[in-house]
Scaffold this motif. Structure first.
Motif, PDB file in Angstrom:
ATOM      1  N   LYS A  83      -9.351  -0.968  -7.758  1.00 42.36           N
ATOM      2  CA  LYS A  83     -10.043  -0.402  -6.801  1.00 42.36           C
ATOM      3  C   LYS A  83     -11.342  -1.310  -6.491  1.00 42.36           C
ATOM      4  O   LYS A  83     -11.965  -1.807  -7.522  1.00 42.36           O
ATOM      5  N   LEU A  84     -11.690  -1.431  -5.242  1.00 46.45           N
ATOM      6  CA  LEU A  84     -12.869  -2.323  -4.999  1.00 46.45           C
ATOM      7  C   LEU A  84     -14.013  -1.565  -4.641  1.00 46.45           C
ATOM      8  O   LEU A  84     -14.006  -0.352  -4.282  1.00 46.45           O
ATOM      9  N   PRO A  85     -15.164  -2.298  -4.596  1.00 45.66           N
ATOM     10  CA  PRO A  85     -16.478  -1.573  -4.251  1.00 45.66           C
ATOM     11  C   PRO A  85     -16.740  -0.753  -2.964  1.00 45.66           C
ATOM     12  O   PRO A  85     -17.079   0.388  -2.800  1.00 45.66           O
ATOM     13  N   ASP A  86     -15.721  -1.228  -1.949  1.00 45.23           N
ATOM     14  CA  ASP A  86     -15.751  -0.505  -0.785  1.00 45.23           C
ATOM     15  C   ASP A  86     -14.819   0.516  -0.463  1.00 45.23           C
ATOM     16  O   ASP A  86     -14.716   0.998   0.654  1.00 45.23           O
ATOM     17  N   GLY A  87     -14.417   0.889  -1.538  1.00 44.50           N
ATOM     18  CA  GLY A  87     -13.163   1.992  -1.362  1.00 44.50           C
ATOM     19  C   GLY A  87     -11.848   1.930  -1.308  1.00 44.50           C
ATOM     20  O   GLY A  87     -10.903   2.549  -1.187  1.00 44.50           O
ATOM     21  N   GLN A  88     -11.795   0.542  -0.955  1.00 47.01           N
ATOM     22  CA  GLN A  88     -10.116  -0.015  -0.868  1.00 47.01           C
ATOM     23  C   GLN A  88      -9.646  -0.252  -2.112  1.00 47.01           C
ATOM     24  O   GLN A  88     -10.482  -0.356  -3.244  1.00 47.01           O
ATOM     25  N   VAL A  89      -8.253  -0.481  -2.048  1.00 52.46           N
ATOM     26  CA  VAL A  89      -7.552  -0.859  -3.253  1.00 52.46           C
ATOM     27  C   VAL A  89      -6.772  -2.089  -2.908  1.00 52.46           C
ATOM     28  O   VAL A  89      -6.209  -2.445  -2.103  1.00 52.46           O
ATOM     29  N   SER A  90      -7.130  -3.183  -3.860  1.00 50.41           N
ATOM     30  CA  SER A  90      -6.370  -4.541  -4.059  1.00 50.41           C
ATOM     31  C   SER A  90      -5.187  -4.448  -4.686  1.00 50.41           C
ATOM     32  O   SER A  90      -5.228  -4.126  -5.725  1.00 50.41           O
ATOM     33  N   VAL A  91      -4.154  -4.783  -4.251  1.00 47.45           N
ATOM     34  CA  VAL A  91      -2.968  -4.631  -4.825  1.00 47.45           C
ATOM     35  C   VAL A  91      -2.168  -6.219  -4.684  1.00 47.45           C
ATOM     36  O   VAL A  91      -2.217  -7.011  -3.696  1.00 47.45           O
ATOM     37  N   GLU A  92      -1.416  -6.359  -5.848  1.00 46.23           N
ATOM     38  CA  GLU A  92      -0.559  -7.647  -5.927  1.00 46.23           C
ATOM     39  C   GLU A  92       0.763  -7.241  -6.527  1.00 46.23           C
ATOM     40  O   GLU A  92       0.762  -6.730  -7.656  1.00 46.23           O
ATOM     41  N   PHE A  93       1.687  -7.567  -5.928  1.00 43.27           N
ATOM     42  CA  PHE A  93       3.150  -7.171  -6.498  1.00 43.27           C
ATOM     43  C   PHE A  93       3.806  -8.339  -6.962  1.00 43.27           C
ATOM     44  O   PHE A  93       3.646  -9.550  -6.659  1.00 43.27           O
ATOM     45  N   ASP A  94       4.585  -8.073  -7.918  1.00 34.24           N
ATOM     46  CA  ASP A  94       5.405  -8.896  -8.914  1.00 34.24           C
ATOM     47  C   ASP A  94       6.548  -9.437  -8.036  1.00 34.24           C
ATOM     48  O   ASP A  94       7.456  -8.737  -7.776  1.00 34.24           O
ATOM     49  N   VAL A  95       6.363 -10.655  -7.360  1.00 31.12           N
ATOM     50  CA  VAL A  95       7.551 -10.861  -6.571  1.00 31.12           C
ATOM     51  C   VAL A  95       8.830 -11.408  -7.177  1.00 31.12           C
ATOM     52  O   VAL A  95       9.833 -11.630  -6.652  1.00 31.12           O
ATOM     53  N   GLU A  96       8.642 -11.616  -8.538  1.00 35.32           N
ATOM     54  CA  GLU A  96      10.006 -12.208  -9.332  1.00 35.32           C
ATOM     55  C   GLU A  96      10.921 -10.643  -9.483  1.00 35.32           C
ATOM     56  O   GLU A  96      11.855 -10.952  -9.584  1.00 35.32           O
ATOM     57  N   LYS A  97      10.163  -9.681  -9.286  1.00 34.86           N
ATOM     58  CA  LYS A  97      10.984  -8.494  -9.412  1.00 34.86           C
ATOM     59  C   LYS A  97      11.218  -7.492  -8.172  1.00 34.86           C
ATOM     60  O   LYS A  97      11.300  -6.390  -8.112  1.00 34.86           O
ATOM     61  N   LEU A  98      10.465  -8.156  -6.825  1.00 35.11           N
ATOM     62  CA  LEU A  98      10.328  -7.616  -5.868  1.00 35.11           C
ATOM     63  C   LEU A  98      11.858  -7.783  -5.042  1.00 35.11           C
ATOM     64  O   LEU A  98      12.183  -8.968  -4.840  1.00 35.11           O
ATOM     65  N   TYR A  99      12.494  -6.651  -4.752  1.00 35.91           N
ATOM     66  CA  TYR A  99      13.896  -6.792  -3.985  1.00 35.91           C
ATOM     67  C   TYR A  99      13.831  -6.290  -2.685  1.00 35.91           C
ATOM     68  O   TYR A  99      13.490  -5.114  -2.564  1.00 35.91           O
TER      69      TYR A  99
END
Length: 238
Positions: free
Chosen positions: A92-108
């Protein structure tokens, strides 16, 4: 000469005998207080309950059917991406947004094949296949407004059975729930609803790969469009 006579006062003797005991017992309340203070201090320094620590927000991503992929001057491919999935971490970021990062090794992401893709109403030939290999998938999500912006970098690998395998096409774009527009391609997405469903679109420029057949067949450099139906959800695990 007579022996001296000593007179013992019973009250004085009682005080002399009782004094040590009185001193010993008078310390007990202080020791008890010290023990209580020590316990209270340790209690205040103890970490919070395990139910409130070691919790990591997770984000999950699933692709659905009714997707499209388009490249160059050709009509769009109808693409059923159901079954694609991935997960990552969310901050969660201060501006109310959510920063996300996906594990590309497991992304199908399902390949484009005769089982998943049609072109002009006909399935792709059985020997033609396009594998999608994600390299970067991260960005920001606003859970209140439903807006999604995810940087997406992937290699698209064309192959024709065991006869031909082209060099990967590098696709770099921002998959957005709003509008993505290039010079020749454009698309409009849909923001996340209360169930996390959304449509993400992204226009990217595809550069030549120094493969005579592919560069000519696709008229590279050119633009491509990705149009994906997806579901994004959040969870918290210990």
């Amino acid at each position: 000469m007579g022996c001296p006579t000593f007179h013992l006062n019973p009250q004085s003797l009682h005080k002399r005998i009782s004094a040590p005991n009185t001193t010993r017992f008078s310390l007990q309340p202080n020791l008890k207080l010290l023990k209580t203070t020590s316990f209270s201090s340790n209690h205040l320094n103890q970490p919070a309950s395990t139910s409130t620590i070691n919790q990591t927000p997770n984000v999950n991503f699933k692709t659905l059917g009714a997707c499209k992929l388009g490249i160059s001057r050709y009509p769009d491919f109808s693409y059923n991406a159901a079954g694609g999935a991935g997960s990552g971490t969310a901050t969660k970021l201060p501006d109310g947004q959510v920063s996300v990062e996906f594990d590309v090794e497991k992304l199908y992401i399902p390949p484009l094949s005769t089982a998943t893709t049609t072109f002009l109403g006909l399935p792709l030939p059985p020997f033609l296949k396009i594998d999608v290999l994600p390299r970067v998938f991260r960005g920001e999500i606003n859970q209140e407004s439903g807006k999604v912006d995810l940087k997406f970098i992937a290699e698209f690998c064309f192959s024709v059975g065991s006869v031909y395998k082209a060099r990967p096409l590098l696709v770099e774009t921002v998959l957005t729930s709003d509008e993505s527009k290039g010079k020749t391609r454009e698309g409009r997405g849909e923001r996340m609803d209360e169930d996390g469903k959304c449509r993400l679109v992204g226009v990217a420029t595809v550069d030549p790969i120094n493969d005579l057949f592919m560069d000519t067949f696709l008229s590279l450099p050119t633009e491509c469009l990705a149009d994906l139906n997806a579901v994004i959800s959040f969870s918290t695990t210990q």
